[in-house]
Design a protein around this motif. Structure first.
Motif, PDB file in Angstrom:
ATOM      1  N   TYR A 186      59.224  10.583   1.011  1.00 34.18           N
ATOM      2  CA  TYR A 186      60.682  10.674   0.852  1.00 34.18           C
ATOM      3  C   TYR A 186      61.425  10.240   2.117  1.00 34.18           C
ATOM      4  O   TYR A 186      62.543   9.726   2.023  1.00 34.18           O
ATOM      5  N   SER A 232      70.835  14.414  -2.697  1.00 31.79           N
ATOM      6  CA  SER A 232      69.631  13.887  -3.332  1.00 31.79           C
ATOM      7  C   SER A 232      69.267  14.693  -4.566  1.00 31.79           C
ATOM      8  O   SER A 232      69.325  15.936  -4.555  1.00 31.79           O
ATOM      9  N   ILE A 271      62.409  14.308  -4.657  1.00 31.63           N
ATOM     10  CA  ILE A 271      61.741  15.067  -3.594  1.00 31.63           C
ATOM     11  C   ILE A 271      60.495  15.742  -4.161  1.00 31.63           C
ATOM     12  O   ILE A 271      59.419  15.705  -3.546  1.00 31.63           O
ATOM     13  N   CYS A 274      57.680  13.282  -4.712  1.00 29.82           N
ATOM     14  CA  CYS A 274      57.046  12.922  -3.443  1.00 29.82           C
ATOM     15  C   CYS A 274      56.117  14.033  -2.951  1.00 29.82           C
ATOM     16  O   CYS A 274      55.091  13.764  -2.318  1.00 29.82           O
TER      17      CYS A 274
END
Length: 233
Positions: free
Chosen positions: A36, A56, A61, A64
């Motif tokens: 990320y 975000s 996230i 990832c």
């Protein structure tokens, strides 16, 4: 810099008397196990200015971080099949516990006694017009499960995407490595929740929520999981 908004969304939004510009950043389709930090370095660093806030999506996230549950690993039992019949089936917010796979995830994660209580309490409260009690009881980890839903992306049909681990810590890491003030949000067109934000941000959670209250990332195949937010000059 020209600011871009997704269809049906606005570039500008006013929160507590201050007007902000939002830029929806188009990325590649982020997959499990990516870095990320490198994603933000590639797509955000070239346009970021001091004072900006980056919002975000929690999904990229979590992907990832490999926060993924596979359909094949959840064995659907009697209670999941039974209880899911009585749950709501939202059309625009992805998969809910009205689907047996997410109900089974809830049972696996929270335990059957808590899910039974949540189902009972949620049903009673719904009669009196109060919604969301089930998720208040079982917790945000279950409420935040995404995926198991292929109406938008086929790739998400057989995986569930959990909430990211330590979202505020992720934001602080990106602040340290890339110098960006950042928040991570779980948002759709029905509601938005701030999961974490970097410790340098001075706005209140209410104000941060106001910045993304119309879900500027969009609800379909926009591929804009990152929003750059800047005070209007």
């Amino acid at each position: 810099m020209e600011f871009f908004a997704n269809e049906g969304k606005n570039v500008e939004i006013t929160v507590n008397g201050t007007t902000y510009m939002r830029h929806a950043i188009k990325t590649h389709f982020v997959k499990q196990g990516e870095d990320y930090v490198e994603i933000f370095r590639k797509y955000v660093s070239p346009i970021y200015e001091e004072g900006d806030i980056v919002s975000s999506s929690e999904k990229i996230i979590a992907l990832c971080q490999n926060r993924v549950v596979r359909r094949e690993d959840l064995k659907i039992g009697f209670w999941a099949k039974f209880l899911s019949k009585f749950a709501s089936h939202p059309e625009t917010a992805g998969v809910g516990v009205g689907e047996t796979i997410k109900m089974q995830y809830a049972i696996t994660k929270a335990g059957l006694p808590k899910v039974l209580w949540a189902s009972f309490a949620g049903g009673v409260c719904k009669i009196f017009g109060k919604k969301g009690v089930f998720y208040e009881i079982v917790g945000q980890d279950i409420a935040g499960l995404d995926g198991f839903y292929n109406k938008v992306w086929d790739e998400y049909g057989d995986i569930g995407i959990e909430n990211p681990e330590n979202p505020s810590g992720v934001c602080d890491e990106i602040k340290e490595k890339l110098g960006m003030s950042m928040m991570i949000v779980d948002a759709n067109d029905l509601g938005q929740e701030i999961l974490g934000y970097s410790s340098d941000i001075t706005l209140s959670e209410e104000e941060l929520h106001g910045l993304i209250s119309d879900n500027p990332c969009g609800q379909g195949k926009e591929c804009t999981p990152i929003i750059l937010i800047r005070k209007k000059k």
